[in-house]
Design an enzyme around this catalytic site. Structure first.
Site, PDB file in Angstrom:
ATOM      1  N   GLY A  20       0.815  -1.222   0.000  1.00 47.12           N
ATOM      2  CA  GLY A  20       0.000   0.000   0.000  1.00 47.12           C
ATOM      3  C   GLY A  20       0.845   1.267   0.000  1.00 47.12           C
ATOM      4  O   GLY A  20       0.546   2.234   0.709  1.00 47.12           O
ATOM      5  N   SER A  22       1.518   3.432  -2.512  1.00 49.42           N
ATOM      6  CA  SER A  22       1.341   4.470  -3.532  1.00 49.42           C
ATOM      7  C   SER A  22       0.022   5.225  -3.390  1.00 49.42           C
ATOM      8  O   SER A  22      -0.986   4.823  -3.977  1.00 49.42           O
ATOM      9  CB  SER A  22       1.403   3.839  -4.924  1.00 49.42           C
ATOM     10  OG  SER A  22       2.712   3.503  -5.245  1.00 49.42           O
ATOM     11  N   ASN A  25      -2.778   5.593  -6.229  1.00 51.10           N
ATOM     12  CA  ASN A  25      -2.830   4.368  -7.034  1.00 51.10           C
ATOM     13  C   ASN A  25      -3.818   3.451  -6.303  1.00 51.10           C
ATOM     14  O   ASN A  25      -3.482   2.834  -5.290  1.00 51.10           O
ATOM     15  CB  ASN A  25      -1.409   3.791  -7.106  1.00 51.10           C
ATOM     16  CG  ASN A  25      -1.333   2.394  -7.721  1.00 51.10           C
ATOM     17  OD1 ASN A  25      -2.333   1.703  -7.826  1.00 51.10           O
ATOM     18  ND2 ASN A  25      -0.135   2.000  -8.091  1.00 51.10           N
ATOM     19  N   ALA A  27      -5.301   0.615  -6.808  1.00 50.66           N
ATOM     20  CA  ALA A  27      -5.047  -0.817  -6.645  1.00 50.66           C
ATOM     21  C   ALA A  27      -4.037  -1.050  -5.523  1.00 50.66           C
ATOM     22  O   ALA A  27      -4.237  -1.909  -4.655  1.00 50.66           O
ATOM     23  CB  ALA A  27      -4.531  -1.404  -7.959  1.00 50.66           C
ATOM     24  N   ASN A 110       8.558   3.134 -15.869  1.00 53.47           N
ATOM     25  CA  ASN A 110       9.002   4.233 -15.009  1.00 53.47           C
ATOM     26  C   ASN A 110      10.519   4.277 -14.849  1.00 53.47           C
ATOM     27  O   ASN A 110      11.038   5.059 -14.049  1.00 53.47           O
ATOM     28  CB  ASN A 110       8.369   4.113 -13.615  1.00 53.47           C
ATOM     29  CG  ASN A 110       6.859   4.056 -13.666  1.00 53.47           C
ATOM     30  OD1 ASN A 110       6.268   3.058 -13.296  1.00 53.47           O
ATOM     31  ND2 ASN A 110       6.233   5.102 -14.164  1.00 53.47           N
ATOM     32  N   ARG A 138      10.172   4.329  -4.566  1.00 58.39           N
ATOM     33  CA  ARG A 138      10.607   4.348  -5.955  1.00 58.39           C
ATOM     34  C   ARG A 138      11.800   5.285  -6.164  1.00 58.39           C
ATOM     35  O   ARG A 138      12.538   5.151  -7.141  1.00 58.39           O
ATOM     36  CB  ARG A 138       9.433   4.725  -6.867  1.00 58.39           C
ATOM     37  CG  ARG A 138       8.215   3.805  -6.648  1.00 58.39           C
ATOM     38  CD  ARG A 138       7.496   3.465  -7.903  1.00 58.39           C
ATOM     39  NE  ARG A 138       8.340   2.791  -8.866  1.00 58.39           N
ATOM     40  CZ  ARG A 138       7.970   2.428 -10.067  1.00 58.39           C
ATOM     41  NH1 ARG A 138       6.742   2.680 -10.464  1.00 58.39           N
ATOM     42  NH2 ARG A 138       8.790   1.826 -10.898  1.00 58.39           N
ATOM     43  N   GLU A 174       8.591  10.678 -13.853  1.00 60.61           N
ATOM     44  CA  GLU A 174       8.178   9.270 -13.736  1.00 60.61           C
ATOM     45  C   GLU A 174       8.477   8.483 -15.011  1.00 60.61           C
ATOM     46  O   GLU A 174       7.925   7.406 -15.242  1.00 60.61           O
ATOM     47  CB  GLU A 174       6.697   9.200 -13.377  1.00 60.61           C
ATOM     48  CG  GLU A 174       6.351   9.893 -12.063  1.00 60.61           C
ATOM     49  CD  GLU A 174       6.519   9.003 -10.820  1.00 60.61           C
ATOM     50  OE1 GLU A 174       6.162   7.828 -10.873  1.00 60.61           O
ATOM     51  OE2 GLU A 174       7.015   9.522  -9.793  1.00 60.61           O
ATOM     52  N   ARG A 214       2.445  13.530  -9.917  1.00 61.57           N
ATOM     53  CA  ARG A 214       3.857  13.129  -9.740  1.00 61.57           C
ATOM     54  C   ARG A 214       4.818  13.822 -10.709  1.00 61.57           C
ATOM     55  O   ARG A 214       5.978  14.044 -10.384  1.00 61.57           O
ATOM     56  CB  ARG A 214       3.990  11.616  -9.940  1.00 61.57           C
ATOM     57  CG  ARG A 214       3.189  10.774  -8.966  1.00 61.57           C
ATOM     58  CD  ARG A 214       3.652   9.332  -9.061  1.00 61.57           C
ATOM     59  NE  ARG A 214       2.701   8.387  -8.476  1.00 61.57           N
ATOM     60  CZ  ARG A 214       2.887   7.077  -8.461  1.00 61.57           C
ATOM     61  NH1 ARG A 214       3.969   6.557  -9.006  1.00 61.57           N
ATOM     62  NH2 ARG A 214       1.999   6.267  -7.933  1.00 61.57           N
ATOM     63  N   HIS A 250      -0.514   7.950 -13.478  1.00 62.09           N
ATOM     64  CA  HIS A 250       0.391   8.154 -14.623  1.00 62.09           C
ATOM     65  C   HIS A 250      -0.473   8.310 -15.873  1.00 62.09           C
ATOM     66  O   HIS A 250      -1.550   7.701 -15.969  1.00 62.09           O
ATOM     67  CB  HIS A 250       1.302   6.928 -14.858  1.00 62.09           C
ATOM     68  CG  HIS A 250       2.386   6.751 -13.838  1.00 62.09           C
ATOM     69  ND1 HIS A 250       2.724   5.518 -13.332  1.00 62.09           N
ATOM     70  CD2 HIS A 250       3.216   7.643 -13.253  1.00 62.09           C
ATOM     71  CE1 HIS A 250       3.725   5.657 -12.477  1.00 62.09           C
ATOM     72  NE2 HIS A 250       4.042   6.939 -12.402  1.00 62.09           N
ATOM     73  N   ASP A 252      -0.110   6.873 -18.629  1.00 58.20           N
ATOM     74  CA  ASP A 252      -0.331   5.606 -19.350  1.00 58.20           C
ATOM     75  C   ASP A 252      -1.471   4.786 -18.750  1.00 58.20           C
ATOM     76  O   ASP A 252      -1.734   3.669 -19.184  1.00 58.20           O
ATOM     77  CB  ASP A 252       0.971   4.782 -19.480  1.00 58.20           C
ATOM     78  CG  ASP A 252       1.492   4.228 -18.164  1.00 58.20           C
ATOM     79  OD1 ASP A 252       0.854   4.417 -17.116  1.00 58.20           O
ATOM     80  OD2 ASP A 252       2.570   3.584 -18.197  1.00 58.20           O
ATOM     81  N   CYS A 370       2.714  -0.799 -18.063  1.00 60.34           N
ATOM     82  CA  CYS A 370       3.616  -0.381 -16.975  1.00 60.34           C
ATOM     83  C   CYS A 370       4.850  -1.261 -16.921  1.00 60.34           C
ATOM     84  O   CYS A 370       5.913  -0.841 -16.494  1.00 60.34           O
ATOM     85  CB  CYS A 370       2.935  -0.509 -15.619  1.00 60.34           C
ATOM     86  SG  CYS A 370       1.426   0.414 -15.453  1.00 60.34           S
TER      87      CYS A 370
HETATM   88  O1  SUG Z   1       4.398   3.662  -8.987  1.00 59.07           O
HETATM   89  N1  SUG Z   1       2.913   0.704  -7.775  1.00 59.07           N
HETATM   90  C1  SUG Z   1       3.501   1.449  -8.853  1.00 59.07           C
HETATM   91  C2  SUG Z   1       2.809   1.109 -10.143  1.00 59.07           C
HETATM   92  C3  SUG Z   1       3.510   1.682 -11.336  1.00 59.07           C
HETATM   93  C4  SUG Z   1       2.729   1.548 -12.588  1.00 59.07           C
HETATM   94  N2  SUG Z   1       3.457   2.074 -13.691  1.00 59.07           N
HETATM   95  C5  SUG Z   1       2.922   2.730 -14.733  1.00 59.07           C
HETATM   96  N3  SUG Z   1       1.725   3.218 -14.703  1.00 59.07           N
HETATM   97  N4  SUG Z   1       3.665   2.940 -15.770  1.00 59.07           N
HETATM   98  C6  SUG Z   1       3.449   2.960  -8.609  1.00 59.07           C
HETATM   99  O2  SUG Z   1       2.435   3.426  -8.057  1.00 59.07           O
HETATM  100  C7  SUG Z   1       2.812  -0.142  -5.482  1.00 59.07           C
HETATM  101  C8  SUG Z   1       3.742  -0.762  -4.481  1.00 59.07           C
HETATM  102  C9  SUG Z   1       3.037  -1.243  -3.243  1.00 59.07           C
HETATM  103  O3  SUG Z   1       2.055  -0.632  -2.830  1.00 59.07           O
HETATM  104  O4  SUG Z   1       3.492  -2.275  -2.640  1.00 59.07           O
HETATM  105  C10 SUG Z   1       3.542   0.624  -6.574  1.00 59.07           C
HETATM  106  O5  SUG Z   1       4.614   1.131  -6.368  1.00 59.07           O
END
Ligand code: SUG
Length: 447
Positions: A20, A22, A25, A27, A110, A138, A174, A214, A250, A252, A370
Site C-alpha cells: 500500500g 502508492s 494508485n 489498486a 518508469n 521508488r 516518472e 507526480r 500516470h 499511461d 507499466c
Molecule cells: O508507482 N505501484 C507502482 C505502479 C507503477 C505503474 N506504472 C505505470 N503506470 N507505468 C506505482 O504506483 C505499489 C507498491 C506497493 O504498494 O506495494 C507501486 O509502487
C-alpha cells in the site's frame, strides 16, 4: 530488418508484495497487506513476454533491483551484519524497511524516458533515468536503473545516457509512463508527447485536490532539451486533474499511443482539443496523419477506465494493422469489454486483441504497459544492444525454471525482515546475471 520497437519488460523481483505504498494508485492502496505470490507474478510477466515473442515481436527483459535495499538502510544509520541491519530496521522503522523492500522496479515504464535516434539532434537513442521523486520506495531506483541501461545500451556511438534529473519536487519525473510518441513509422521522425500533472512554477494552474501529481512540466521540458528534440517535434500536455483524482497516477493509465494512433479517454488531458490539434499539426509536418481514438466518458467512465486498465494496454504494430494487448481485468468490466468488441467490429486500425493475465502486478496498479519500456532501434542499434537480454524461447524457458527454483509463492511485507529472504534473493539475482550474461551488476556482487 527494419527499425523495430523493442519492449523491455521488467522481471518481477523476489520481494514482490502488497504494501500500500502508492497514494493515488487505487489498486496499491486497496491491496495493502494482502499476501502476494512473487512466483506467480514473475511467471505471469514472463508469459506476456513469451506471447509477444510468439507473435513475432522483438522482446527484451530487464533484471529486478536488489531488495531490501541494504545499502540505503546502512546509509540511514542501521549498522551490523545484514541480519542485524534487517532486524534493527524491522524493530525501529518497519515502514522504512517496507519501502526499501518493494519490488516496484518491475514497472520499467518508469525506469527512464527514451527518445529514438530519428527524433534526436545527434541521431543517437537518448535515455534519462527517471528520478521517481514522488515516493520513497521508488526514489531509490534511479542509480540501478541507469546502471543497467548503460550496460545494455553501452555503445556511445549509438546511445546517450543522461543522469536522472535533480531529485527535487520541481523536477518530479516518472519516465516513459508520462511520455508517448506519434510517428508515421517507427524509423521516421516523430512527435513526442510529454504529459505532466502540475507546473512547479505555476501554482495558479489547476491541480488535483485528492491525490498527488507526480510529474512536473519543468521535468518534461528538461527531458526534451536533454534529448535534443526539435521544438516542432514536441508537445506538452497537462493531465486532467480530475483524472488524477480518480486514480490516474500516470498518463499511461488513461492514454496510449503507437504509430499514428492515439487511444485516449475523453478526460485524459486538461485542454484536450488543443493537445490533439497541436499533435495533428506537428505530425502532419512530419508526413503523418494523427488518428485519435477517443473513448467517451459516457461509454467508459474514469472509474471503469482505472478498474479495467483499458488504456494501460500495449498498442503494437503488425503488418496487418495494430494489435491491442489488454489485461484480463478488461473482461470484467462489461462496458469496457463491449467497447472492445465494438472496436474490433468497426473499421479502424486496431484489428486484433490479445488478453493477458497479470493479476499479481495489477493488484499493485501495474498493467501490461507499466511493465515495459519501449526502445525504438535501428538494425545497427539493435546489433549494438547487449544480446543477453533479448528474449528467445530458450531464454524464456531458463527464466521460468529460474523463477521456479528461487521464488516464494507467498509473501507479506513482514517477511522483508527475514534474512533468509535476502539470501534467497541474492542467490537468485546472482544466477540471473549469469543467465542474462550481464556480469557483476548488483552491489553485493561488486564488493
Ligand atoms: O508507482 N505501484 C507502482 C505502479 C507503477 C505503474 N506504472 C505505470 N503506470 N507505468 C506505482 O504506483 C505499489 C507498491 C506497493 O504498494 O506495494 C507501486 O509502487
Amino acid at each position: 530488418m527494419s527499425v523495430v520497437e523493442v519492449n523491455f519488460d521488467g522481471l518481477v523481483g523476489p520481494t514482490h508484495n502488497y504494501a500500500g505504498l502508492s497514494p493515488g494508485n487505487l489498486a496499491s492502496m486497496g491491496s495493502r497487506e494482502q499476501p502476494a505470490d512473487p512466483r506467480a507474478a514473475a511467471l505471469q510477466g514472463l508469459a506476456k513476454m513469451r506471447r509477444l515473442l510468439e507473435l513475432g515481436f522483438v522482446q527484451g527483459v530487464l533484471p529486478p533491483q536488489e531488495r531490501p535495499d541494504l545499502a540505503t538502510l546502512r546509509a540511514l544509520g542501521f549498522a551490523g551484519s545484514d541480519a542485524q541491519v534487517l532486524a534493527r530496521a524491522a524493530g525501529e522503522a518497519p515502514a522504512l524497511l517496507t519501502a526499501l523492500g518493494s519490488a516496484a522496479s518491475m514497472w520499467t515504464a518508469n525506469a527512464a524516458t527514451v527518445s529514438p535516434g530519428a527524433d534526436t539532434a545527434d541521431g543517437r537513442v537518448h535515455f534519462t533515468a527517471a528520478n521517481l521523486h514522488a515516493q520513497l520506495h521508488r526514489s531509490i531506483e534511479p542509480p540501478a536503473s541507469a546502471r543497467v541501461l548503460q550496460k545494455i545500451f553501452g555503445d556511445p556511438r549509438h546511445f546517450a545516457h543522461h543522469p536522472a534529473l535533480p531529485a527535487q519536487a520541481t523536477f518530479g519525473d516518472e519516465g516513459a509512463a508520462n511520455h508517448a510518441r506519434l510517428c508515421r513509422a517507427h524509423g521516421e521522425p516523430g512527435v513526442e508527447l510529454f504529459v505532466y500533472g502540475r507546473s512547479a512554477f505555476d501554482p495558479q494552474a489547476p491541480q488535483p485536490q485528492r491525490f498527488p501529481a507526480r510529474q512536473t512540466r519543468e521535468a518534461s521540458a528538461a527531458l526534451a532539451r536533454l534529448h535534443g528534440l526539435a521544438a516542432d517535434g514536441v508537445v506538452f500536455a497537462q493531465q486532467n486533474p480530475a483524472a488524477i483524482d480518480a486514480g490516474v497516477f500516470h498518463n499511461d493509465v488513461i492514454a496510449v499511443a503507437n504509430g499514428e494512433l492515439l487511444l485516449h479517454h475523453e478526460d485524459a488531458f486538461l485542454d484536450g482539443a488543443r493537445v490533439l490539434d497541436e499533435l495533428a499539426g506537428k505530425l502532419a509536418r512530419r508526413g503523418g496523419h494523427l488518428q485519435a481514438l477517443c473513448v467517451p466518458r459516457a461509454l467508459v467512465s474514469l472509474e471503469q477506465a482505472v478498474r479495467s486498465y483499458l488504456f494501460n494496454s500495449q498498442l503494437l504494430t503488425r503488418a496487418d494493422g495494430s494489435m491491442l494487448l489488454v489485461p484480463e481485468e478488461c473482461r470484467e468490466q462489461a462496458q469496457v469489454w463491449a467497447w472492445l468488441q465494438a472496436l474490433l467490429a468497426a473499421d479502424n486500425p486496431i484489428r486484433a486483441l490479445e488478453v493477458v493475465d497479470l493479476r499479481q502486478s495489477m493488484r499493485n496498479g501495474g498493467g501490461p504497459a507499466c511493465l515495459r519500456l519501449r526502445v525504438v532501434l535501428t538494425p545497427g542499434q539493435l546489433a549494438a544492444t547487449h544480446a543477453g537480454v533479448l528474449l528467445t524461447p530458450t531464454l524464456c524457458d531458463s527464466l521460468e525454471r529460474w523463477v521456479a527454483r528461487h521464488y516464494r509463492d507467498r509473501l507479506v511485507s513482514r517477511d522483508l525482515a527475514d534474512p533468509q529472504l535476502l539470501d534467497e534473493s541474492r542467490a537468485a539475482l546472482d544466477e540471473l546475471t549469469q543467465i542474462l550474461k550481464l556480469g557483476a551488476l548488483y552491489s553485493f556482487q561488486r564488493v
